[in-house]
Design a protein around this motif. Structure first.
Motif: not given
Length: 712
Positions: A553-571
């Motif tokens: 969620m921090w990747g999503t709101v902060s605009g870090d697309q890779n962080l958001a994608a890593r979070g989705n994969l890790m989940l």
């Protein structure tokens, strides 16, 4: 969402914010480590540089330990063991479930010990090349001497491999030899093979690939020692034969893994990640590596086709299977990319509609909870409890803004939450954070001030960082979602916490790569810089996944697309691994049948499972620590079938009503996943006792969550 290379870029490479103090030292000494920080603190090999340096390291399926002159062999080399299920020790059976309270694998067995004649009482163990997947461990005759033996340790290795550069090999055992036989011909050019038949009935295979000089010629001195007649140059490898492994080992010998390059990508709701094994020795030989159950169930077609019939029991992760491949690719095909801040269900998506009558009722509760003193509740001497309190108010604001529809109230209360968060962003809390360069990370100053290594759950010693900082990152994501302009001035601070626990790139020279999350195991390890016989451990599977959701969620709101994608994969990976190793429905085939009746692991160690907690044995503690906090991702990991089985086992028929304190609310919030209307009835009762709420939980959020899922 498309992220073609998840691990290519660092989150940042600059120094942590200047208001975070600096320390050049750390109370935990870096025993035998060579090189420069940052160093990994929470990885499988940490026992090599902590305490006595002799506690085991768990490679899955093998365990290794520096003998240190002790044990039956009295060797100074590296002992290797493998434990079968029949050797486990089980705890007492719990009458309510018929499940054993714990199981543990014996330690200290020295099946095969790889040593050298040059090693003795002055032997020194050093380690270097510390990465998120591997380490090199060296044994030298003395502190100043050149290493006699080098070991590259990589999880899943089919062989334990030792590099000799002129030392004289000793192959010892604490189990004792029945026979030691040498093959009459080389397995491959330059490779000599021995079969070691031990008194416990096990057969180990030894391969010696000489790169110069003579082949390994062992002389059996006694039933505990076989000694080389000459110095040796090359690689000695040992592997346990489960009965059908010899042909696979014969083909794979001569090469050994030295590390792993992790790559991955996300395209839409499909994610893939690949382990590219780095290797040495015979470079044209394809590696054999053991895969855990969650790997096997997610292999792509090509990798699955390279699995063999060679299986070995692991200590706490079921049966490992040998795969003959230089790379594995795993696929997660249902990433929760559409999951946001409101309640969410698999195959349904976000669920946030609440009737006007129920909204009005909950709105009154929200007004009461938002009148509480945020500054006071979040001002604690613990990063963990402060983070939980911040997250609690963040949850209320999401409920008020997105589910109750009162954006004015949400924005008004957001001002208070920003002030509460600013205390930490400005590093003005009771125990400010410091960046210490001894290991490389941001830690609480609590131990530096008090001298207590256990202060704030061992935060200074890198214990539980993903739990602690995950709550802060989640709160920051909520603030940034409600007020995007806030992000710019707070991004450096929040990203510092992210980098400490989930730095994806070695280009970041301030933090190790993936301090907490273990991409081989599919979950994190909480245990920091403390030596332990049973390896790394983790108590709360749900707080592990909470930190991943926060990263997403921090990747999503902060605009870090890779962080958001890593979070989705890790989940998605965590959902798979937790359901195999931590959360057991009746169909679980990974953990022992006499343990899965507990429904949760309790504390999962590398070497044991113990259905308990570090803070008490009440059943609501043991089960509940795997429930909190309730967030949108929770149903992804804790499936409805599992929750129903767990509830029936422990909490149905009025048993949950007898629980006291904040754990009661946690149980009924979890109950919302199978009976949301029943949960809402509990939370909306006129005589609801606020003491039933955990310090990180709000009645507003619990009611909104259960009402939305229940269609109220």
């Amino acid at each position: 969402m498309a992220a073609p290379n998840l691990f290519a870029n660092p989150i940042a490479t600059d120094a942590p914010p200047a208001n975070i103090g600096r320390k050049q030292d750390h109370p935990a000494p870096r025993l035998g480590i060579t090189g420069t920080a940052p160093f990994e603190t929470n990885k499988f090999y940490a026992n090599f540089f902590l305490g006595t340096q002799t506690a085991p390291t768990y490679l899955h399926p093998y365990s290794v330990a520096w003998s240190g002159g002790k044990g039956v062999s009295a060797s100074w080399g590296m002992s290797v063991s493998h434990v079968e299920m029949r050797q486990r020790v089980y705890g007492q059976i719990t009458p309510e479930t018929g499940a054993v309270k714990y199981f543990i694998n014996p330690v200290g067995i020295q099946s095969v010990v790889i040593s050298a004649k040059e090693l003795g009482s002055t032997t020194t163990l050093t380690s270097d090349l510390l990465t998120d997947f591997s380490v090199r461990v060296c044994l030298g005759p003395s502190p100043q001497a050149q290493a006699a033996i080098q070991f590259h340790m990589v999880q899943g290795s089919a062989f334990v491999s030792a590099l000799f550069t002129g030392a004289t090999p000793l192959i010892q055992t604490g189990v004792f030899y029945k026979t030691v036989t040498r093959s009459t011909k080389e397995v491959k050019p330059g490779v000599t093979k021995y079969k070691l038949h031990l008194e416990d009935g096990a057969t180990w295979l030894l391969y010696a690939y000489h790169t110069k000089g003579d082949a390994l010629d062992l002389q059996v001195v006694n039933n505990g020692l076989a000694q080389s007649k000459k110095p040796f140059y090359g690689v000695i490898q040992v592997a346990k034969d489960p009965g059908n492994g010899e042909a696979v080992y014969d083909k794979a010998c001569g090469a050994y893994a030295t590390g792993v390059k992790l790559t991955g990508s996300v395209n839409g709701n499909k994610g893939t990640y690949t382990f590219l094994f780095q290797k040495a020795g015979m470079l044209t030989t394809i590696l054999a590596m053991f895969a855990l159950p969650h790997h096997q169930s997610s292999f792509d077609t090509d990798t699955r086709g390279k699995m063999t019939a060679v299986n070995l029991q692991t200590t706490t992760k079921g049966i490992a299977t040998a795969v003959v491949a230089d790379a594995w690719t795993m696929i997660e095909s249902a990433l929760p990319t559409e999951m946001g801040f409101v309640p969410w269900l698999p195959k349904v998506g976000s669920v946030n509609t609440i009737s006007a009558t129920v909204r009005n009722f909950i709105h009154n509760i929200a007004l009461q909870e938002l009148s509480q003193n945020m500054l006071q509740q979040t001002d604690q001497d613990s990063m963990y409890f402060s983070g939980k309190a911040l997250a609690k108010f963040a949850q209320i604001l999401i409920a008020v803004n997105d589910m109750l529809g009162d954006k004015a109230l949400a924005l008004q209360s957001l001002k208070q939450l920003k002030v509460a968060f600013a205390r930490f962003a400005e590093n003005m809390q009771q125990y400010p954070l410091v960046y210490e360069s001894g290991w490389g990370g941001v830690v609480s100053s609590a131990t530096y001030v008090t001298g207590n290594s256990g202060a704030d759950f061992g935060n200074t010693y890198y214990n539980d960082h993903h739990f602690h900082y995950g709550y802060f990152i989640y709160c920051a994501a909520v603030i940034g979602y409600l007020e995007p302009t806030w992000i710019a001035s707070n991004k450096a601070y929040v990203n510092t916490l992210v980098r400490d626990i989930a730095n994806p790139s070695a280009q970041d020279k301030y933090f190790p790569v993936w301090r907490c999350f273990d991409w081989f195991h599919g979950h994190s390890w909480a245990h920091g810089l403390f030596e332990t016989l049973d390896g790394k451990d983790q108590e709360s599977s749900s707080e592990d996944t909470m930190h991943t959701y926060a990263l997403k969620m921090w990747g999503t709101v902060s605009g870090d697309q890779n962080l958001a994608a890593r979070g989705n994969l890790m989940l998605s990976i965590q959902a798979r691994s937790m359901q195999a190793y931590y959360l057991y429905n009746k169909n679980n085939t990974v953990q022992p049948p006499n343990f899965i009746g507990n429904k949760v692991a309790g504390i999962l160690f590398e070497n044991k499972l113990d259905h308990t907690t570090y803070f008490g044995g009440n059943i609501e503690y043991i089960q509940g620590i795997h429930m909190l906090p309730l967030l949108p991702h929770t149903p992804l990991v804790r499936t409805g079938d599992f929750v129903a089985e767990e509830w029936e086992t422990y909490f149905g028929n009025g048993r949950a009503d007898k629980v006291v304190g904040g754990w009661k609310g946690i149980l009924f919030a979890n109950y919302a996943m199978i009976d949301p209307r029943g949960a809402y009835t509990f939370f909306s009762q006129p005589r609801f006792d606020p003491s039933w709420l955990d310090g990180g939980a709000s009645l507003t959020w619990y009611m909104c969550y259960s009402a939305a899922l229940g269609g109220l």
